[in-house]
Design a protein around this motif. Structure first.
Motif, PDB file in Angstrom:
ATOM      1  N   UNK A 274       0.631  -0.805   0.148  1.00  0.00           N
ATOM      2  CA  UNK A 274      -0.228   0.332   0.502  1.00  0.00           C
ATOM      3  C   UNK A 274       0.873   1.722   0.367  1.00  0.00           C
ATOM      4  N   UNK A 275       1.696   0.908   0.258  1.00  0.00           N
ATOM      5  CA  UNK A 275       2.853   1.984   0.329  1.00  0.00           C
ATOM      6  C   UNK A 275       2.890   3.297  -1.403  1.00  0.00           C
ATOM      7  N   UNK A 276       3.314   2.402  -1.874  1.00  0.00           N
ATOM      8  CA  UNK A 276       2.939   3.005  -3.536  1.00  0.00           C
ATOM      9  C   UNK A 276       2.365   3.383  -3.858  1.00  0.00           C
ATOM     10  N   UNK A 277       0.463   3.092  -3.344  1.00  0.00           N
ATOM     11  CA  UNK A 277      -0.571   4.715  -3.044  1.00  0.00           C
ATOM     12  C   UNK A 277      -0.750   4.809  -2.552  1.00  0.00           C
ATOM     13  N   UNK A 278       0.778   5.491  -1.466  1.00  0.00           N
ATOM     14  CA  UNK A 278       0.246   6.655  -0.047  1.00  0.00           C
ATOM     15  C   UNK A 278       1.773   7.700  -1.726  1.00  0.00           C
ATOM     16  N   UNK A 279       1.996   6.611  -1.795  1.00  0.00           N
ATOM     17  CA  UNK A 279       3.778   7.543  -2.725  1.00  0.00           C
ATOM     18  C   UNK A 279       2.304   8.890  -3.571  1.00  0.00           C
ATOM     19  N   UNK A 280       1.876   7.885  -4.571  1.00  0.00           N
ATOM     20  CA  UNK A 280       1.419   8.304  -5.777  1.00  0.00           C
ATOM     21  C   UNK A 280       0.468   8.890  -5.266  1.00  0.00           C
ATOM     22  N   UNK A 281      -0.065   9.057  -4.436  1.00  0.00           N
ATOM     23  CA  UNK A 281      -1.203   9.945  -3.434  1.00  0.00           C
ATOM     24  C   UNK A 281      -0.250  11.212  -3.040  1.00  0.00           C
ATOM     25  N   UNK A 282       0.575  11.592  -2.863  1.00  0.00           N
ATOM     26  CA  UNK A 282       1.616  12.349  -2.300  1.00  0.00           C
ATOM     27  C   UNK A 282       1.815  13.459  -3.041  1.00  0.00           C
ATOM     28  N   UNK A 283       2.407  11.763  -4.394  1.00  0.00           N
ATOM     29  CA  UNK A 283       2.914  13.040  -6.062  1.00  0.00           C
ATOM     30  C   UNK A 283       1.679  14.220  -6.418  1.00  0.00           C
ATOM     31  N   UNK A 284       0.483  13.607  -5.904  1.00  0.00           N
ATOM     32  CA  UNK A 284      -0.807  14.423  -6.783  1.00  0.00           C
ATOM     33  C   UNK A 284      -0.713  15.922  -5.893  1.00  0.00           C
ATOM     34  N   UNK A 285      -0.702  15.067  -4.767  1.00  0.00           N
ATOM     35  CA  UNK A 285      -1.056  17.019  -3.992  1.00  0.00           C
ATOM     36  C   UNK A 285       0.470  17.904  -4.129  1.00  0.00           C
ATOM     37  N   UNK A 286       1.651  17.231  -5.315  1.00  0.00           N
ATOM     38  CA  UNK A 286       2.402  18.779  -5.705  1.00  0.00           C
ATOM     39  C   UNK A 286       1.849  18.915  -7.109  1.00  0.00           C
ATOM     40  N   UNK A 287       0.996  18.239  -7.272  1.00  0.00           N
ATOM     41  CA  UNK A 287       0.674  18.644  -8.957  1.00  0.00           C
ATOM     42  C   UNK A 287      -0.292  20.166  -8.997  1.00  0.00           C
ATOM     43  N   UNK A 288      -0.844  20.989  -9.728  1.00  0.00           N
ATOM     44  CA  UNK A 288      -2.019  22.201 -10.001  1.00  0.00           C
ATOM     45  C   UNK A 288      -3.465  21.144  -9.572  1.00  0.00           C
ATOM     46  N   UNK A 289      -4.163  22.096  -8.946  1.00  0.00           N
ATOM     47  CA  UNK A 289      -5.121  21.959  -8.742  1.00  0.00           C
ATOM     48  C   UNK A 289      -5.986  22.008 -10.075  1.00  0.00           C
ATOM     49  N   UNK A 290      -6.849  21.626 -10.119  1.00  0.00           N
ATOM     50  CA  UNK A 290      -7.898  21.530 -11.628  1.00  0.00           C
ATOM     51  C   UNK A 290      -7.466  20.968 -12.594  1.00  0.00           C
ATOM     52  N   UNK A 291      -8.411  21.142 -13.572  1.00  0.00           N
ATOM     53  CA  UNK A 291      -8.104  20.347 -14.845  1.00  0.00           C
ATOM     54  C   UNK A 291      -8.088  18.662 -15.169  1.00  0.00           C
ATOM     55  N   UNK A 292      -7.237  18.375 -16.184  1.00  0.00           N
ATOM     56  CA  UNK A 292      -7.471  16.949 -16.199  1.00  0.00           C
ATOM     57  C   UNK A 292      -6.861  16.366 -15.053  1.00  0.00           C
ATOM     58  N   UNK A 293      -7.071  15.183 -15.114  1.00  0.00           N
ATOM     59  CA  UNK A 293      -6.160  14.039 -14.731  1.00  0.00           C
ATOM     60  C   UNK A 293      -5.505  13.114 -15.163  1.00  0.00           C
TER      61      UNK A 293
END
Length: 315
Positions: free
Chosen positions: A123-142
Motif C-alpha cells: 500500500x506504500x506505492x498508493x500512498x506515494x502516488x497520492x502524495x505526488x498528486x498533491x504536488x500537482x496544480x489543482x483543477x484541470x484533467x488528470x
C-alpha cells in the motif's frame, strides 16, 4: 494432551514450518528475454529530462521526470516491472507532443529510489502516488497511465478510495493476477515465481507474522549487465502492491472515470485476445484497442503504438 495446549502447539508448528519454507525457497532468475531487452534499445534517450524529486509522507525523496505541456492536462505515467522513469520516455514524449504535461514516475524500490525491489508495507506505492498528486496544480484533467505491471497497479489504484484523484485511466498491456485468463505461464518466461515462499509468507501473515515479507519472491528475466539499472527482483511486499489486486474485476467496476486498454496482439507475456472477454463483462463501457504485429515492449516504444496511445489520450 488438553486441547487448550494442543492448539498453540499446532499454531507454533505450522508457523515454524512456514518460516522454514519462506527462508529456504528463493526463486531463481530466468534467462534474459531478448524481445524485452531489444525493444528498450529502440528508445532515443538523447532528450531525456533530468530527474526531479518530491517528498513522500515518510520523508523519502522519490524521483520522476517532467515533460511540460498544458498545465490543465496532466498525465502521470507508471512504468512496468523492473522499469525506471526513463522506461516511459517515448510514451511521455508522444503525450507531450499532443499538448499534455506528462510525469514519468520512478516507483519506490526502482531507479535508485528507496530499497532495491522492496517497500515498507503493501500500500506504500498508493500512498506515494497520492502524495505526488498533491504536488500537482489543482483543477484541470488528470489521467493515470500504466504499462504492464504498472497497468495492473493503475487498475487497483483506480478501484481504491484514492482513484477519485484521477479523471481517466489508461492501461497499456496490463498485468492481471496470476491465474487470470490473460496470463501466460510465468508471464511467457519474464518472471520466476517463488511459489512455496509466497504460500509460506501468506501463512505467516495470517498469524500476524510480517517480519520476513522483505524476502524475494519474484525474479525477472533482466540481463546481467542491466541489473544495476533495472530492478531484477521483488519482495513479497512489493509483489502485493505493484500490480493488480485479486479483486481486479471489482476494481475496474469501481474506477471513477473512463478506462481504456491497449495491447499488441503478439504480446509475449499476456494473451491479448482475452482482455475483452475477461474485462468487458465487468466494465462494458471500457474501450479496448488491440494492435496487430506488436509485442509487449513494443507498446512502449514503437511509433504505431505511441500514436495509438496518444490518440486515445487526446480523445
Amino acid at each position: 494432551m488438553h486441547w487448550a495446549l494442543a492448539i498453540p502447539l499446532v499454531v507454533l508448528g505450522v508457523s515454524a514450518t512456514a518460516l522454514c519454507v519462506a527462508l529456504a525457497q528463493a526463486p531463481k532468475a530466468p534467462p534474459p528475454m531478448q524481445t524485452i531487452a531489444g525493444a528498450i534499445t529502440e528508445i532515443d534517450f538523447r532528450d531525456l529530462p533530468a530527474k526531479s524529486t518530491f517528498t513522500a509522507r515518510d520523508g523519502t525523496k522519490l524521483n520522476y521526470r517532467a515533460y511540460p505541456g498544458n498545465p490543465a492536462k496532466i498525465a502521470v505515467l507508471v512504468h512496468g516491472s523492473s522499469g525506471t522513469s526513463a522506461s516511459m520516455h517515448a510514451v511521455a514524449k508522444a503525450l507531450q507532443a499532443r499538448g499534455w504535461t506528462a510525469y514519468a514516475l520512478a516507483m519506490r524500490g526502482h531507479d535508485g529510489t528507496g530499497r532495491y525491489g522492496d517497500i515498507d508495507y503493501a500500500g506504500q506505492l498508493n500512498d506515494d502516488l497520492a502524495d505526488f498528486v498533491k504536488t500537482l496544480p489543482a483543477g484541470g484533467e488528470k489521467l493515470l497511465l500504466g504499462f504492464s505491471s504498472g497497468g495492473g497497479f493503475v487498475l487497483q489504484f483506480a478501484g481504491s478510495a484514492e482513484g477519485k484523484l484521477f479523471d481517466r485511466f489508461v492501461l497499456i498491456s496490463p498485468q492481471l493476477p496470476a491465474g487470470s485468463p490473460t496470463m501466460r505461464p510465468n508471464a511467457g518466461g519474464w518472471v520466476s515465481i517463488g511459489l512455496p515462499r509466497i504460500i509460506a509468507l501468506e501463512v505467516l501473515s495470517r498469524f500476524g507474522i510480517h517480519w520476513f515479507e522483505g524476502l524475494t519472491v519474484l525474479e525477472f528475466a533482466v540481463a546481467p549487465e542491466n541489473r544495476t539499472v533495472q530492478t531484477a527482483h521483488y519482495s513479497y511486499r512489493m509483489m502485493r502492491n505493484f500490480g493488480p489486486s485479486a479483486d481486479y474485476l471489482g476494481d475496474i467496476k469501481r474506477a471513477p472515470g473512463p478506462v481504456t486498454l491497449l495491447a499488441g496482439n503478439s504480446d509475449e507475456l499476456f494473451y491479448a485476445d482475452k482482455f475483452a472477454n475477461t474485462l468487458k463483462p465487468a466494465r462494458p463501457d471500457m474501450k479496448i484497442v488491440i494492435l496487430p504485429r506488436l509485442g509487449h515492449m513494443d507498446m512502449a516504444v514503437k511509433p504505431k503504438a505511441l500514436e495509438a496511445i496518444a490518440q486515445v489520450v487526446a480523445e
